[in-house]
Each structure stands twice: as structure tokens, then as C-alpha cells.
Design a protein around this motif. Structure first.
Motif, PDB file in Angstrom:
ATOM      1  N   THR A  88      69.552  -2.201  90.735  1.00 43.13           N
ATOM      2  CA  THR A  88      70.296  -2.472  89.510  1.00 43.13           C
ATOM      3  C   THR A  88      70.925  -1.199  88.972  1.00 43.13           C
ATOM      4  N   PHE A  89      72.203  -1.286  88.634  1.00 41.82           N
ATOM      5  CA  PHE A  89      72.890  -0.186  87.961  1.00 41.82           C
ATOM      6  C   PHE A  89      72.688  -0.398  86.461  1.00 41.82           C
ATOM      7  N   ARG A  90      71.956   0.526  85.854  1.00 40.49           N
ATOM      8  CA  ARG A  90      71.612   0.422  84.435  1.00 40.49           C
ATOM      9  C   ARG A  90      72.426   1.437  83.643  1.00 40.49           C
ATOM     10  N   LEU A  91      73.212   0.955  82.707  1.00 36.55           N
ATOM     11  CA  LEU A  91      74.000   1.851  81.878  1.00 36.55           C
ATOM     12  C   LEU A  91      73.333   1.935  80.515  1.00 36.55           C
ATOM     13  N   TYR A  92      72.501   2.978  80.349  1.00 39.37           N
ATOM     14  CA  TYR A  92      71.960   3.281  79.034  1.00 39.37           C
ATOM     15  C   TYR A  92      73.023   4.054  78.261  1.00 39.37           C
ATOM     16  N   TYR A  93      73.109   3.795  76.974  1.00 39.55           N
ATOM     17  CA  TYR A  93      74.117   4.488  76.171  1.00 39.55           C
ATOM     18  C   TYR A  93      73.610   4.631  74.733  1.00 39.55           C
ATOM     19  N   LEU A  94      74.182   5.597  74.022  1.00 39.60           N
ATOM     20  CA  LEU A  94      73.845   5.755  72.615  1.00 39.60           C
ATOM     21  C   LEU A  94      74.601   4.705  71.810  1.00 39.60           C
ATOM     22  N   TYR A  95      73.859   3.823  71.178  1.00 38.04           N
ATOM     23  CA  TYR A  95      74.450   2.788  70.329  1.00 38.04           C
ATOM     24  C   TYR A  95      74.815   3.427  68.999  1.00 38.04           C
ATOM     25  N   ASP A  96      76.098   3.391  68.678  1.00 32.64           N
ATOM     26  CA  ASP A  96      76.592   4.073  67.483  1.00 32.64           C
ATOM     27  C   ASP A  96      77.116   3.082  66.467  1.00 32.64           C
ATOM     28  N   ARG A  97      76.858   3.380  65.207  1.00 30.07           N
ATOM     29  CA  ARG A  97      77.533   2.727  64.096  1.00 30.07           C
ATOM     30  C   ARG A  97      78.145   3.802  63.205  1.00 30.07           C
ATOM     31  N   ARG A  98      79.359   3.511  62.753  1.00 29.00           N
ATOM     32  CA  ARG A  98      80.037   4.366  61.763  1.00 29.00           C
ATOM     33  C   ARG A  98      80.521   5.693  62.328  1.00 29.00           C
ATOM     34  N   GLY A  99      80.680   5.802  63.631  1.00 26.21           N
ATOM     35  CA  GLY A  99      81.211   7.040  64.190  1.00 26.21           C
ATOM     36  C   GLY A  99      80.385   8.253  63.830  1.00 26.21           C
ATOM     37  N   HIS A 100      79.080   8.174  64.047  1.00 20.14           N
ATOM     38  CA  HIS A 100      78.114   9.246  63.779  1.00 20.14           C
ATOM     39  C   HIS A 100      77.782   9.393  62.293  1.00 20.14           C
ATOM     40  N   ALA A 101      78.288   8.504  61.424  1.00 24.98           N
ATOM     41  CA  ALA A 101      78.070   8.656  59.984  1.00 24.98           C
ATOM     42  C   ALA A 101      76.851   7.918  59.458  1.00 24.98           C
ATOM     43  N   SER A 102      76.139   7.179  60.311  1.00 21.29           N
ATOM     44  CA  SER A 102      74.927   6.509  59.850  1.00 21.29           C
ATOM     45  C   SER A 102      73.875   7.536  59.442  1.00 21.29           C
ATOM     46  N   LYS A 103      72.960   7.097  58.624  1.00 20.74           N
ATOM     47  CA  LYS A 103      71.862   7.939  58.121  1.00 20.74           C
ATOM     48  C   LYS A 103      72.416   9.218  57.488  1.00 20.74           C
TER      49      LYS A 103
END
Length: 609
Positions: free
Chosen positions: A193-208
Motif C-alpha cells: 500500500t502506498f500511504r500518503l501521510y500529510y499535515l492536515y491544515d486549517r486556516r493556512g497555519h493560523a490555527s491555535k
């Protein structure tokens, strides 16, 4: 609203009730539900303490959505600025809705009719001392629980309506929603299996409050045609976690190890650690703490990349800087291990000499060559060598694609293939659309990029066009081809009959081509660029050009995907360039300048948006 809770509601306030007071002090969890009667102007409901609103629901123009939206503001004592969660009214519709704001300490989530439409990751506590519950016109009731409750899961058709349907292909894909994006990619092939892990982003790095609050998510495939979307793999589970940073995955003895760094919320040293999983989908965090010496800048430690050498030893490269009396020197630190859990610091692996730190490293052996990929300012570069120890040679063209394709990493695929994944960026905004490439290995070991065949756009019938030659050695000549809708794939061959000329094609919203973009080939400069029509020289953006492109003085094969928002280009099956564009792009023309160019084998196919 139906919720999964063993505890009855603590407060239920109807529209015509007098304001009710709750005196809960500082709390770390609760939930607030309201029943709306369609879109309401201005304020809908609030929980306010003497020092100001703690929770506020209202209708307004969301800065993120840039549309009239249902907005929930959430205020803790960690920052003066509230967190804002929202969803456009145009998507959910001007009808009755059940709305739930769920606060779980480390996360706050907004649900509409059981569909999670937005989330953020707070710190601190919410002061509900002498707080008053306010209900305005248009709201049937407000219900409050002194615990985290879950709504009944919404219908799948509502999820499609509120968040958008999943597209048929993951090329140029974003997670469903309105403020989401794909961040740093971490592909891994486990043998099946080819697994594509990725950073799930909201707000273009502006969360938190700008810390990012990234988490690992995953999509996976066995054939690059059928994809499975998985839940969060490694998520934020503690308010002290500012972000789950980029890393890598390694599979050993039935266990997947996910190596990553945790960015601290207070700027203290980041923690290198790992999580484990039996299925590669859901990971359990460990207490591991992989430490570097104080020779390095510990607050910036991140992006661990792990591989195994031919002798069976494990190696890790980590992004940071070597402490220096004058200024820190960005480097990759080399660690080694015999068991994947206990690591010994070897020292700097490479100090490339750029002004910033080499991030998101990738290391692999391919057909007798060793490759090291790293990114500076998001621009991916590579070095190659005949041995794992180097020397690491810079090729004639060390850049992969252009700076708009950010921080790609690679993984193998059957039949000797290697696939890269990165994201299409926007100016000043983190995260974007997912973009895959297939690596091309040249005879001398240098690398190129091509479109992944399985991910080519599903296109309609072929529209063929007659060959033509455009000839003007003194100036500019063009030929309009026609208008082709909001998305299309263009292929053609072109031969420059004079090396010191320009040639290519343009897209525009008007037949006059008063504005739009030129895709320009410059054979003598070995350059391809995507620039605004009539751009001044200073505006020919280096972020949308590639150099040292071989074969431009001969017959050139071109494949281009033109869609709303970008042009994706492949030249001679070995160099790619993707660039964002603004405005309409339906009109197409060919052009030549300062010479003669022969265009042939031109085909255009429509694609669905």
C-alpha cells in the motif's frame, strides 16, 4: 438535538426565557447547542461573563471564508483574541439547523446537523464565573452541558452538501471543507500500500493562534486510481502540543513507527518522538524522547526522516541548526540506531550553507545512486552520490519543479518507480492542493519529474487541430485557437526554428488577450516560465520558472493541465512546472516571437471541475 451523553443538560434556555446565569468558574470542557430558525442577522446567542463574551454565535462575514457565514467565537484565558469557527450560510442553507459547539480542552469543534464543519485547538481555560446565557431572536433554544458531548452523526448527503463531495482523483485535492489544505507530505510504501501521510491544515497555519496545530492524516492506495481516506493518524491530544510536525514512517516486524517532532506552545525545545501502529492507520503515541545535544538549536528540531541501510542499521536525519558564535548554520543532524528506539547522535550530515534550515529531508537509494532531498524556503533541492557517505554532488539543476510546489518527499512504487508528493502553495499562505509527480532518473543519475500516468485528468473526447507555423523574426505573432471552458488538457509538439526566440501559448478570459498568462519557452536560455501577458521584466516571477531544461532547441513535447487557479506543465516527459494563475483562462492562443515555430499534433480535451 440528539447527543451521545449519559448526563442530562445542565441548562436549557428558550427564546423568551429571561437570561440565566451559570457560575462554573474556570472550566476545561463543556458543550453548547442551539436550534436556529434559518439565517439570523447579527447575534444569535452568547455566554458572556462580566469581562466579555466567552462563547458567541452570530452571522457575519468570515475573514477566512470571505462570505456571509455562521460564526462561533470561543474565548479562553490563553490569548486576548478569540478563536473563530465558521461555515458559509450558502453551503448549509437558510433553513432550520442544529448547531453544537464542543469544547474538549485541547480542541473545540463546530457541528451543524451532526456534521463537523470546523475545528481549532485552544489552550488555557474558559472563565464562566458569573456568566450569563443570552438568546436572541431566531433561536429556538440553547442547551448547555458541563461536559464534552457528541452529536448524532449527520447524514452522508449532508456531509456532501456542507463540505463538498470527494473528487474522483486526488491530484490537486484538498480535504473537504472551507479552510482546509494539504501541508507537508510524507509518502510511504509498505510493500503493498502506498500511504500518503500529510499535515492536515486549517486556516493556512493560523490555527491555535498561529501555531499551526497540524496533525497527521492519511489517504492510501494500491494502484493510484482508487483511494481510501483515513481518519487522523497522529493528532493533537494535549493543549501543550503546538503542532505535530513533519516526519516519516518505517515498518518493522509488524509495527509501523511514525517519527515526528512536537512543536511546543512556548517556544521551548521541540520533542522528537514516535507513535506506533499495527495497521498504519491509527497510531498510539509513546513516551519516547529522542534527544540531541546542545550543539544544535533545539527549539527548531523537526522533520525526522528514517531509513535502513544495506547492513541493517537504521539512520535518521533531523532538521535543525548548528550553534555558531556568529549565526546558527542550518543543517541535517545524523543519528543511528540498531533497533529504531534507541538513537545515537553522529553529528551534522550536511550543512548546505543556505540562509535557513534544510527542512523535510528525504534519503533513498535508487538504481545504484543515493539521493538526498531537502527544502529551503519551501523550494525542494537534491544532491546525489555513489555512496551513502557522499560527497553530495549538486547537479546542474538541483531544483525540483519550482518554489510553488512545496517540500516534496518520495516513496518507491512497484516496478522500480518512485513517486513524489508535495503541495501547491499560495503567496504568504501555508498548505494547498496535493500534487504528485513521478521521478525520472537520467543516465547520469540526475533527476527529472513527470506526470503520474494513473493520475492524469479524466478528459473528454479529443479535439484535434491542424499544424501551423508562426513566423515573425522582427516581433510577435499569435494565432487564436478558441475557447475551452473552465478546465482542459492541452498537448502539442513544437519545434523552434531559431534558438534565440520565444514561443509558447497563452490563456486569457478575453479574445483580445489583454490580460492572462503566457507560458513561454526560451530555447537559448533553456528556460520555461509562466508569466502575466505583457509583464514587465521585473515582474517575470522566478517562482514560476524552471531552468536548464534540455531539448528546447529540438522538437518539444508539451502537456498542460489548465484549470481554475493554476497551470500544470510537463515538458518532454521529464520536467514539470506548476504555477497559480488568477482570473479566467478559457481563451487559448499559440505564439512565437523573434523567430519561427512549427506547432503540430495539438489536441485539447475538456475536463470537469
Amino acid at each position: 438535538m440528539k447527543v451521545h451523553s449519559q448526563q442530562p443538560a445542565d441548562f436549557i434556555v428558550q427564546r423568551n426565557d429571561s437570561p440565566k446565569q451559570l457560575n462554573w468558574g474556570r472550566v476545561k470542557q463543556f458543550a453548547v447547542a442551539l436550534e436556529t430558525s434559518g439565517m439570523t442577522d447579527g447575534d444569535m446567542a452568547a455566554i458572556a461573563s462580566p469581562s466579555g463574551p466567552r462563547v458567541r454565535f452570530y452571522t457575519g462575514i468570515s475573514a477566512e471564508m470571505k462570505a456571509l457565514s455562521l460564526i462561533a467565537e470561543f474565548q479562553t484565558d490563553a490569548r486576548d483574541t478569540p478563536l473563530t469557527l465558521s461555515i458559509p450560510w450558502s453551503r448549509i442553507g437558510n433553513t432550520d439547523h442544529s448547531v453544537l459547539l464542543q469544547y474538549a480542552g485541547y480542541a473545540v469543534r463546530l457541528y451543524v446537523d451532526g456534521i463537523m464543519v470546523d475545528e481549532d485547538w485552544p489552550m488555557g481555560e474558559v472563565d464562566l464565573t458569573e456568566a450569563v446565557i443570552q438568546v436572541n431572536a431566531g433561536i429556538g433554544s440553547v442547551t448547555i452541558w458541563k461536559e464534552t458531548v457528541m452529536p448524532e452523526e449527520g447524514l452522508p448527503e449532508l456531509a456532501d452538501q456542507y463540505l463538498g463531495e470527494e473528487p474522483a482523483t486526488v491530484q490537486y485535492w484538498r480535504p473537504r471543507g472551507f479552510n482546509t489544505g494539504v501541508g507537508d507530505c510524507m509518502p510511504y510504501f509498505d510493500g503493498t500500500t502506498f500511504r500518503l501521510y500529510y499535515l492536515y491544515d486549517r486556516r493556512g497555519h493560523a490555527s491555535k493562534w498561529g501555531l499551526g496545530a497540524h496533525q497527521w492524516s492519511q489517504i492510501a492506495t494500491k494502484d493510484f486510481r482508487t483511494w481510501e481516506h483515513h481518519p487522523i493518524a497522529v493528532g493533537i491530544t494535549d493543549e501543550e502540543e503546538g503542532s505535530i510536525c513533519t516526519g516519516s514512517v518505517f515498518f518493522k516486524d509488524g509495527t509501523y513507527y511514525a517519527f515526528y517532532a512536537v512543536r511546543a506552545v512556548d517556544g521551548s525545545p521541540a520533542r522528537l518522538t514516535y507513535a506506533v501502529s499495527e495497521d498504519g492507520i491509527r497510531f498510539a503515541k509513546t513516551d519516547a524522547d529522542i534527544r540531541l545535544s546542545e550543539r544544535f538549536t533545539l527549539a527548531s528540531v523537526r522533520d525526522p526522516h528514517v531509513w535502513q541501510d544495506k547492513q541493517g542499521s537504521y539512520h535518521m536525519l533531523v532538521t535543525t541548526s548548528l550553534v555558531d558564535a556568529n549565526r546558527p548554520r542550518g543543517c541535517l543532524v545524523h543519528l543511528a540506531s540498531n533497533n529504531l528506539t534507541e538513537w545515537e547522535e553522529i553529528g551534522p550530515f550536511i550543512i548546505p550553507g543556505y540562509h535557513d534550515e534544510p527542512e523535510c529531508p528525504d534519503f533513498f537509494e535508487w538504481n545504484g545512486w543515493y539521493y538526498l532531498i531537502f527544502s529551503n524556503d519551501g523550494l525542494a533541492r537534491y544532491r546525489y552520490s555513489r555512496t551513502m557517505e557522499g560527497p553530495w554532488l549538486r547537479p546542474e539543476m538541483d531544483v525540483l519543479d519550482c518554489v510553488q510546489w512545496r517540500v516534496p518527499k518520495t516513496a518507491p512504487f512497484p516496478e522500480g518507480r518512485r513517486i513524489a508528493a508535495g503541495f501547491l502553495s499560495s503567496p504568504g499562505v501555508y498548505a494547498g492542493e496535493l500534487v504528485f509527480r513521478e521521478l525520472v532518473q537520467q543516465a547520469d543519475g540526475s533527476l527529472g519529474l513527470a506526470f503520474v500516468p494513473e493520475l492524469r485528468e479524466e478528459a473528454g473526447p479529443a479535439n484535434s487541430f491542424d499544424a501551423c507555423t508562426l513566423d515573425d523574426f522582427n516581433g510577435f505573432i499569435s494565432r487564436n485557437v478558441g475557447a475551452f471552458g473552465s478546465g482542459y488538457v492541452l498537448t502539442f509538439d513544437v519545434t523552434a526554428q531559431y534558438a534565440n526566440m520565444y514561443l509558447g501559448f497563452s490563456v486569457s478570459g478575453s479574445e483580445s488577450f489583454a490580460d492572462g498568462y503566457d507560458v513561454r519557452f526560451e530555447p537559448s536560455a533553456r528556460k520555461v516560465g509562466i508569466h502575466r501577458i505583457h509583464a514587465r521584466s521585473l515582474l517575470e516571477d522566478e517562482s514560476s520558472s524552471i531552468y536548464h531544461v534540455a531539448g528546447l532547441s529540438e522538437k518539444v513535447s508539451v502537456e498542460a493541465v489548465i484549470k481554475k487557479g493554476w497551470i500544470d506543465l510537463c515538458v518532454n516527459g521529464s520536467r514539470t512546472l506548476i504555477s497559480r494563475i488568477d482570473g479566467a483562462h478559457q481563451q487559448l492562443r499559440l505564439f512565437a516571437q523573434f523567430g519561427s515555430a512549427a506547432f503540430e499534433n495539438m489536441i485539447i480535451r475538456q475536463v470537469e471541475e
